[in-house]
Design a protein around this motif. Sequence first.
Motif, PDB file in Angstrom:
ATOM      1  N   HIS A 155       0.839  -1.209   0.000  1.00  0.00           N
ATOM      2  CA  HIS A 155       0.000   0.000   0.000  1.00  0.00           C
ATOM      3  C   HIS A 155       0.869   1.254   0.000  1.00  0.00           C
ATOM      4  O   HIS A 155       0.656   2.175  -0.786  1.00  0.00           O
ATOM      5  CB  HIS A 155      -0.919  -0.018   1.224  1.00  0.00           C
ATOM      6  N   ARG A 156       1.873   1.257   0.872  1.00  0.00           N
ATOM      7  CA  ARG A 156       2.741   2.439   0.953  1.00  0.00           C
ATOM      8  C   ARG A 156       3.545   2.615  -0.341  1.00  0.00           C
ATOM      9  O   ARG A 156       3.755   3.737  -0.801  1.00  0.00           O
ATOM     10  CB  ARG A 156       3.686   2.311   2.143  1.00  0.00           C
ATOM     11  N   ALA A 157       3.972   1.505  -0.908  1.00  0.00           N
ATOM     12  CA  ALA A 157       4.754   1.601  -2.142  1.00  0.00           C
ATOM     13  C   ALA A 157       3.911   2.148  -3.282  1.00  0.00           C
ATOM     14  O   ALA A 157       4.353   3.014  -4.051  1.00  0.00           O
ATOM     15  CB  ALA A 157       5.310   0.223  -2.508  1.00  0.00           C
ATOM     16  N   ARG A 158       2.699   1.642  -3.383  1.00  0.00           N
ATOM     17  CA  ARG A 158       1.818   2.138  -4.438  1.00  0.00           C
ATOM     18  C   ARG A 158       1.501   3.611  -4.233  1.00  0.00           C
ATOM     19  O   ARG A 158       1.437   4.388  -5.192  1.00  0.00           O
ATOM     20  CB  ARG A 158       0.528   1.311  -4.483  1.00  0.00           C
ATOM     21  N   ALA A 159       1.313   3.976  -2.978  1.00  0.00           N
ATOM     22  CA  ALA A 159       1.049   5.393  -2.694  1.00  0.00           C
ATOM     23  C   ALA A 159       2.266   6.237  -3.075  1.00  0.00           C
ATOM     24  O   ALA A 159       2.131   7.342  -3.606  1.00  0.00           O
ATOM     25  CB  ALA A 159       0.708   5.561  -1.215  1.00  0.00           C
ATOM     26  N   GLY A 160       3.450   5.686  -2.796  1.00  0.00           N
ATOM     27  CA  GLY A 160       4.663   6.420  -3.142  1.00  0.00           C
ATOM     28  C   GLY A 160       4.828   6.580  -4.639  1.00  0.00           C
ATOM     29  O   GLY A 160       5.212   7.646  -5.131  1.00  0.00           O
ATOM     30  N   LEU A 161       4.498   5.522  -5.364  1.00  0.00           N
ATOM     31  CA  LEU A 161       4.599   5.600  -6.829  1.00  0.00           C
ATOM     32  C   LEU A 161       3.544   6.539  -7.403  1.00  0.00           C
ATOM     33  O   LEU A 161       3.808   7.297  -8.342  1.00  0.00           O
ATOM     34  CB  LEU A 161       4.443   4.199  -7.429  1.00  0.00           C
ATOM     35  N   ALA A 162       2.360   6.483  -6.810  1.00  0.00           N
ATOM     36  CA  ALA A 162       1.295   7.353  -7.293  1.00  0.00           C
ATOM     37  C   ALA A 162       1.590   8.815  -6.993  1.00  0.00           C
ATOM     38  O   ALA A 162       1.079   9.716  -7.651  1.00  0.00           O
ATOM     39  CB  ALA A 162      -0.029   6.941  -6.663  1.00  0.00           C
ATOM     40  N   GLY A 163       2.429   9.011  -5.970  1.00  0.00           N
ATOM     41  CA  GLY A 163       2.781  10.373  -5.600  1.00  0.00           C
ATOM     42  C   GLY A 163       3.575  11.089  -6.677  1.00  0.00           C
ATOM     43  O   GLY A 163       3.590  12.312  -6.751  1.00  0.00           O
ATOM     44  N   VAL A 164       4.226  10.302  -7.499  1.00  0.00           N
ATOM     45  CA  VAL A 164       4.947  10.901  -8.622  1.00  0.00           C
ATOM     46  C   VAL A 164       3.936  11.121  -9.740  1.00  0.00           C
ATOM     47  O   VAL A 164       3.190  10.219 -10.093  1.00  0.00           O
ATOM     48  CB  VAL A 164       6.075   9.967  -9.105  1.00  0.00           C
ATOM     49  N   SER A 165       3.925  12.280 -10.228  1.00  0.00           N
ATOM     50  CA  SER A 165       2.956  12.591 -11.274  1.00  0.00           C
ATOM     51  C   SER A 165       3.085  11.599 -12.413  1.00  0.00           C
ATOM     52  O   SER A 165       4.161  11.396 -12.971  1.00  0.00           O
ATOM     53  CB  SER A 165       3.208  13.999 -11.799  1.00  0.00           C
ATOM     54  N   GLU A 166       1.979  10.945 -12.742  1.00  0.00           N
ATOM     55  CA  GLU A 166       2.039   9.953 -13.800  1.00  0.00           C
ATOM     56  C   GLU A 166       2.404  10.599 -15.123  1.00  0.00           C
ATOM     57  O   GLU A 166       2.947   9.966 -16.009  1.00  0.00           O
ATOM     58  CB  GLU A 166       0.719   9.206 -13.883  1.00  0.00           C
ATOM     59  N   GLY A 167       2.112  11.851 -15.257  1.00  0.00           N
ATOM     60  CA  GLY A 167       2.471  12.523 -16.489  1.00  0.00           C
ATOM     61  C   GLY A 167       3.965  12.699 -16.647  1.00  0.00           C
ATOM     62  O   GLY A 167       4.468  12.936 -17.737  1.00  0.00           O
TER      63      GLY A 167
END
Lengths: 170, 255
Positions: A155-167
């Motif tokens: 969960h934390r890892a996905r949140a961390g990855l999502a924190g980077v703008s996907e664009g």
Amino acid sequence: MLIVVPEGGLVDAAEFDHWYAAAYPRLVAQLTALVGDRAEAQDCVQEAFVRAWDRKPTLESVGEQDAWIRTTAYRLAVSRWRRLRRGRELTAQGLRAPRDPLADSETRLDLLDVLQRLPLDQRRVIVLHYFADRSVAQIAAEIGVPEGTVKSRLHRARAGLAGVSEGSLR
Amino acid sequence: MSDIDTRLRELAERLRADPDVDGAEVRSIGRRRRVRRQIAMVCAATVVTVAAAFGGASLWNSPTPPAGPQPAVVPVWAERIADDPQVFRHAPGGSGLAGATATVEGTLAIAGGCLVLQGPPAESPEGTPRVLVLPVGATWTTDGGGMASLGAEGASVLPLGTKITARFGISERTDRTFSDLCPGSAGYAALATPDAVVSAQPPSAAADTTTPASLDTIPLADGLEGAGDGSLDKPSRDLVGQVFEGLGDCLNRGT
């Protein structure tokens, strides 16, 4: 009480060669994602396969052969990194010093770079889940932590990855 | 499936790489190593076993040389041991060893590819298993009374699931070495002497569903050679000579 592990093992040469050819590419991908360096990953995975053939009884007793290679290669990479660290100042966050995204000349970041910014324990569960297609229960068994810990790290890892703008990812 | 899920799976495909050498070459390297190791073990495993039975096991648990006179000449067999990286895996000393000895009850298991002593449930989910540090080549047997001893001849094998009660030097989280190398473990439990084992109860036949493991094939030490603060290096010839001083006669008699 003495119990003898039989020599010789269950894996013959042809089986080993077939397994090596099939598993090497995916295991290199997994370790590359973990350590951030493909050449290093290739070296460590190949060395792990050498040890696997060298120590067939261990391999068979563990049962899950890919997991054995993955764990051994990971340890080799960690060991190499620790030796390197004595001579150089590297970040403790990963096996390779990550680039600062703000200092990067390119505005679009590679997902591999973003992965390297995650803490190692989070990166490991991401790799096992998405690269090795392991279930939460299997990851928990492989790395020796409770399933709840695996879930929270995912969960934390996905949140961390999502924190980077996907664009900003390419 | 979210965008990040898709990108991760695409990355997994992109990072694949074909091997530089084929399986036959990998097997050839492994075969040569096995032959070399077997030759080395014939020379040295007996020495290690006998020495451990006489108290030499403190070697890998002691960051400082034992007190006593320095041997003027290091025996040839001591040099042979010190030169063989397959024989000794030097446990970390210095800051890695808390020094305190506690009686620990645990069950032998493999976690994350490491031989660990799995203790009773603790408050911290990561605080339970401890890596069990033993020398490669150590042999264990259990007699009818459930006692275990180092040093008996025979298969260097002990069954997983064995319940062990022993006095171990416990290293808590003075560094992350073992936690990183052996995921899920907390520090390590280093056997100081053979007498440290209070009891060892083999698993019952009905309950034993695990595969027995050979000590010298468990990949415990694969990643430990360069770990920690550098104290994992093999012992010096002088140190081996000091610890094993006086055992030469025993070895010559084959006892």
